[in-house]
Design a protein around this motif. Structure first.
Motif, PDB file in Angstrom:
ATOM      1  N   LYS A 121      41.817  48.706  25.191  1.00 49.71           N
ATOM      2  CA  LYS A 121      40.846  48.527  26.548  1.00 49.71           C
ATOM      3  C   LYS A 121      41.142  49.774  27.571  1.00 49.71           C
ATOM      4  N   ALA A 122      40.236  50.129  28.364  1.00 49.07           N
ATOM      5  CA  ALA A 122      40.058  51.182  29.427  1.00 49.07           C
ATOM      6  C   ALA A 122      40.824  50.381  30.718  1.00 49.07           C
ATOM      7  N   THR A 123      40.844  51.285  31.617  1.00 45.28           N
ATOM      8  CA  THR A 123      41.390  50.599  32.883  1.00 45.28           C
ATOM      9  C   THR A 123      40.977  49.529  33.394  1.00 45.28           C
ATOM     10  N   ASN A 124      39.408  49.680  33.223  1.00 42.74           N
ATOM     11  CA  ASN A 124      38.754  48.693  33.607  1.00 42.74           C
ATOM     12  C   ASN A 124      38.297  47.110  32.836  1.00 42.74           C
ATOM     13  N   GLY A 125      39.170  47.390  31.717  1.00 48.82           N
ATOM     14  CA  GLY A 125      39.282  46.103  30.876  1.00 48.82           C
ATOM     15  C   GLY A 125      38.250  46.006  29.677  1.00 48.82           C
ATOM     16  N   GLN A 126      37.426  47.015  29.859  1.00 53.94           N
ATOM     17  CA  GLN A 126      36.462  47.179  28.775  1.00 53.94           C
ATOM     18  C   GLN A 126      37.067  47.800  27.450  1.00 53.94           C
TER      19      GLN A 126
ATOM     20  N   ARG B 299      47.457  48.795  27.349  1.00 51.37           N
ATOM     21  CA  ARG B 299      46.152  48.754  27.196  1.00 51.37           C
ATOM     22  C   ARG B 299      45.732  48.247  25.666  1.00 51.37           C
TER      23      ARG B 299
ATOM     24  N   SER C 127      38.413  58.620  26.654  1.00 50.66           N
ATOM     25  CA  SER C 127      38.819  57.094  27.177  1.00 50.66           C
ATOM     26  C   SER C 127      40.119  56.950  26.043  1.00 50.66           C
TER      27      SER C 127
ATOM     28  N   ASN D 181      43.828  56.365  27.066  1.00 59.29           N
ATOM     29  CA  ASN D 181      44.523  54.960  27.275  1.00 59.29           C
ATOM     30  C   ASN D 181      45.332  54.520  25.969  1.00 59.29           C
TER      31      ASN D 181
END
Length: 109
Positions: A70-75, A54, A44, A48
């Motif tokens: 951050k990853a695409t999901n915001g994590q 990101r 990841s 990212n």
């Protein structure tokens, strides 16, 4: 060239750090329950780190600067050390973007 180093925390969680070619840690991960999840975190970061949006550029309560990736999901998948200046923080981001894609993966388990 950079290196991802996988290690185990005292609580038996896995984590990784990304080191620049000079050996300095430029990104540290959260804890993962399994080695496979930790390896997915590395992948990841590879993806990212190439996307500027990101990176969250932040300031701590004591005025030091840092960033989160951050990853695409915001994590959050990694965070930086503390920096004294905007230029130093931005250089850290550039270093992650440059080193992550081709970095070797090593283990210290």
């Amino acid at each position: 060239m950079g290196t991802f180093l996988i290690s185990k925390r005292k609580n038996d969680e896995f984590q990784f750090v990304l080191k620049a070619g000079n050996g300095q840690v430029i990104l540290a991960s959260e804890g993962y329950k399994t080695k496979a999840a930790c390896e997915n975190g590395i992948e990841s970061v590879r993806k990212n780190a190439q996307v500027e949006v990101r990176f969250d550029k932040l300031e701590s309560k004591n005025g030091k600067l840092y960033f989160n990736l951050k990853a695409t999901n915001g994590q959050i998948i990694g965070n930086s050390e503390m920096y004294e200046s905007v230029a130093a923080r931005d250089n850290g981001i550039e270093s992650v973007a440059k080193n992550a894609p081709e970095a070797d993966v090593k283990e210290d388990l």
